[in-house]
Design a protein around this motif. Structure first.
Motif, PDB file in Angstrom:
ATOM      1  N   CYS A 106     -42.393  14.863 -11.175  1.00 29.87           N
ATOM      2  CA  CYS A 106     -41.771  15.444 -12.372  1.00 29.87           C
ATOM      3  C   CYS A 106     -41.485  14.336 -13.362  1.00 29.87           C
ATOM      4  CB  CYS A 106     -40.480  16.131 -11.935  1.00 29.87           C
ATOM      5  SG  CYS A 106     -39.412  16.623 -13.286  1.00 29.87           S
ATOM      6  N   VAL A 116     -41.087  22.606 -12.405  1.00 28.31           N
ATOM      7  CA  VAL A 116     -40.623  22.205 -11.079  1.00 28.31           C
ATOM      8  C   VAL A 116     -39.973  23.386 -10.366  1.00 28.31           C
ATOM      9  CG1 VAL A 116     -38.831  20.863  -9.892  1.00 28.31           C
ATOM     10  CG2 VAL A 116     -40.323  19.764 -11.560  1.00 28.31           C
ATOM     11  N   ALA A 131     -39.597  17.961  -1.911  1.00 31.42           N
ATOM     12  CA  ALA A 131     -38.749  17.040  -2.672  1.00 31.42           C
ATOM     13  C   ALA A 131     -39.433  16.735  -3.986  1.00 31.42           C
ATOM     14  CB  ALA A 131     -38.537  15.750  -1.895  1.00 31.42           C
ATOM     15  N   VAL A 132     -38.599  16.497  -4.992  1.00 34.49           N
ATOM     16  CA  VAL A 132     -39.119  16.086  -6.297  1.00 34.49           C
ATOM     17  C   VAL A 132     -39.139  14.561  -6.357  1.00 34.49           C
ATOM     18  CG1 VAL A 132     -38.520  15.978  -8.762  1.00 34.49           C
ATOM     19  CG2 VAL A 132     -38.411  18.155  -7.538  1.00 34.49           C
ATOM     20  N   ILE A 134     -39.373  11.665  -9.301  1.00 32.17           N
ATOM     21  CA  ILE A 134     -39.364  11.412 -10.746  1.00 32.17           C
ATOM     22  C   ILE A 134     -40.413  10.358 -11.062  1.00 32.17           C
ATOM     23  CG2 ILE A 134     -37.991  10.514 -12.668  1.00 32.17           C
ATOM     24  CD1 ILE A 134     -35.610  12.022 -11.468  1.00 32.17           C
ATOM     25  N   ARG A 153     -31.927  14.190 -13.092  1.00 31.48           N
ATOM     26  CA  ARG A 153     -31.317  14.332 -11.751  1.00 31.48           C
ATOM     27  C   ARG A 153     -30.205  15.385 -11.776  1.00 31.48           C
ATOM     28  NH1 ARG A 153     -33.244  10.487  -8.454  1.00 31.48           N
ATOM     29  NH2 ARG A 153     -33.765   8.493  -9.375  1.00 31.48           N
ATOM     30  N   LEU A 156     -31.663  18.859 -11.972  1.00 29.15           N
ATOM     31  CA  LEU A 156     -32.261  19.249 -10.691  1.00 29.15           C
ATOM     32  C   LEU A 156     -31.160  19.552  -9.665  1.00 29.15           C
ATOM     33  CD1 LEU A 156     -35.148  16.647 -10.746  1.00 29.15           C
ATOM     34  CD2 LEU A 156     -35.477  19.125 -10.681  1.00 29.15           C
ATOM     35  N   VAL A 163     -34.078  15.527  -4.814  1.00 28.88           N
ATOM     36  CA  VAL A 163     -34.853  14.525  -5.559  1.00 28.88           C
ATOM     37  C   VAL A 163     -34.793  13.184  -4.836  1.00 28.88           C
ATOM     38  CG1 VAL A 163     -35.237  13.503  -7.828  1.00 28.88           C
ATOM     39  CG2 VAL A 163     -33.882  15.573  -7.624  1.00 28.88           C
ATOM     40  N   TRP A 164     -35.931  12.521  -4.762  1.00 31.11           N
ATOM     41  CA  TRP A 164     -35.963  11.160  -4.229  1.00 31.11           C
ATOM     42  C   TRP A 164     -35.032  10.279  -5.073  1.00 31.11           C
ATOM     43  CZ3 TRP A 164     -39.743   6.984  -6.001  1.00 31.11           C
ATOM     44  CH2 TRP A 164     -39.592   5.830  -5.230  1.00 31.11           C
ATOM     45  N   GLN A 167     -37.362   5.908  -8.285  1.00 28.97           N
ATOM     46  CA  GLN A 167     -38.180   6.439  -9.378  1.00 28.97           C
ATOM     47  C   GLN A 167     -39.501   5.697  -9.428  1.00 28.97           C
ATOM     48  OE1 GLN A 167     -35.840   5.465 -13.039  1.00 28.97           O
ATOM     49  NE2 GLN A 167     -37.433   3.948 -13.476  1.00 28.97           N
TER      50      GLN A 167
END
Ligand SMILES: Nc1ncnc2c1ncn2[C@@H]1O[C@H](COP(=O)(O)OP(=O)(O)O)[C@@H](O)[C@H]1O
Ligand SMILES: [Mg+2]
Length: 225
Positions: A106, A116, A131-132, A134, A153, A156, A163-164, A167
């Motif tokens: 994303c 997403v 998981a997303v 970035i 973040r 989300l 989210v991880w 980045q």
């Protein structure tokens, strides 16, 4: 065998980029990997043609991901990286079904968040961990995250989307390496780009170990409810 599926109905979010760099990063003789290009646009196939080694091997398919994975398992492949089309076609959900984890790249921008949300909905529907990540983010400055990334973040988190914590920054090395048929580690092992891919790879490995019940710490993904 572990299967990482890159999905987002948003074109340009970084599916092919992350798939290529991670596959090139992870592949070695003691850890045989496979790339599956399930996107008719064929970006990974193009990149793969530029690779002198032909490694890791690549298979192209749209509706046959599950069969390719079955055969790869028999052949001793340990990790498969599946690139998918920028839509929510049956081909993409088929790939998700065959996956161990769904990674949704994303870019930190408003329009991406909608894409997403929809893509995550599909991962949930097929009950896959997701998981997303970035991608193409503005760089951290003095180790402080860009407000744009923080905002993404927060948005989300409001949607309860995992989210991880790291980045992937917008770096020309990511594109330059691909144009030469390389991953960033091969292109410049000491680059920040290579470090970021290394970190993402560790996070994915950890998540997959947790999915298999072999890791109990913090992970980037969430299981479909
Ligand atoms: N982190 C990044 N830094 C620089 N360029 C990037 C990054 N991620 C993607 N790009 C570029 O953006 C474009 C779209 O990325 P791509 O991986 O093809 O997206 P998708 O496969 O989701 O459509 C490509 O030209 C790619 O080189
Ligand atoms: Mg692509």
């Amino acid at each position: 065998m572990n299967v990482v599926v890159f999905a987002s109905r948003k074109g340009g979010s970084g599916k092919s980029t992350l798939a290529a760099h991670l596959a090139a990063h992870a592949h070695k003789s003691s850890r045989p990997c496979l790339i599956i290009d399930a996107d008719p646009q064929g970006s990974l196939t193009l990149w793969h043609k530029l690779r002198n080694s032909g490694e890791p091997p690549l298979k192209t398919t749209q509706r046959g991901v599950a069969d390719i994975i079955k055969a790869a398992k028999r052949d001793g492949i340990e990790w498969a990286f599946v690139d998918t089309a920028p839509n929510m076609s049956t081909s993409v959900t088929d790939a998700m079904r065959a996956g161990t984890i769904v990674v949704v790249p994303c870019r930190p921008g408003v329009f991406d968040l909608e894409a997403v949300r929809e893509t995550i909905g599909f991962a949930r529907a097929v009950r896959k961990p997701y998981a997303v990540v970035i991608n193409a983010a503005p760089p951290r400055r003095q180790d402080v995250e860009s407000p744009m990334v923080t905002q993404a973040r927060e948005s989300l988190a409001e949607l309860n989307i995992p989210v991880w914590g790291g980045q992937i920054t917008h770096r020309t090395n990511f594109s330059l390496a691909l144009a030469q048929g390389e991953g960033v580690k091969e292109y410049d092992a000491d680059s920040y780009a290579a470090v970021e891919i290394g970190r993402l790879w560790s996070a994915i490995e950890k998540s997959v170990r947790a999915i298999h019940g072999a890791h109990a710490g913090v992970v980037m993904h969430r299981m479909a409810a």
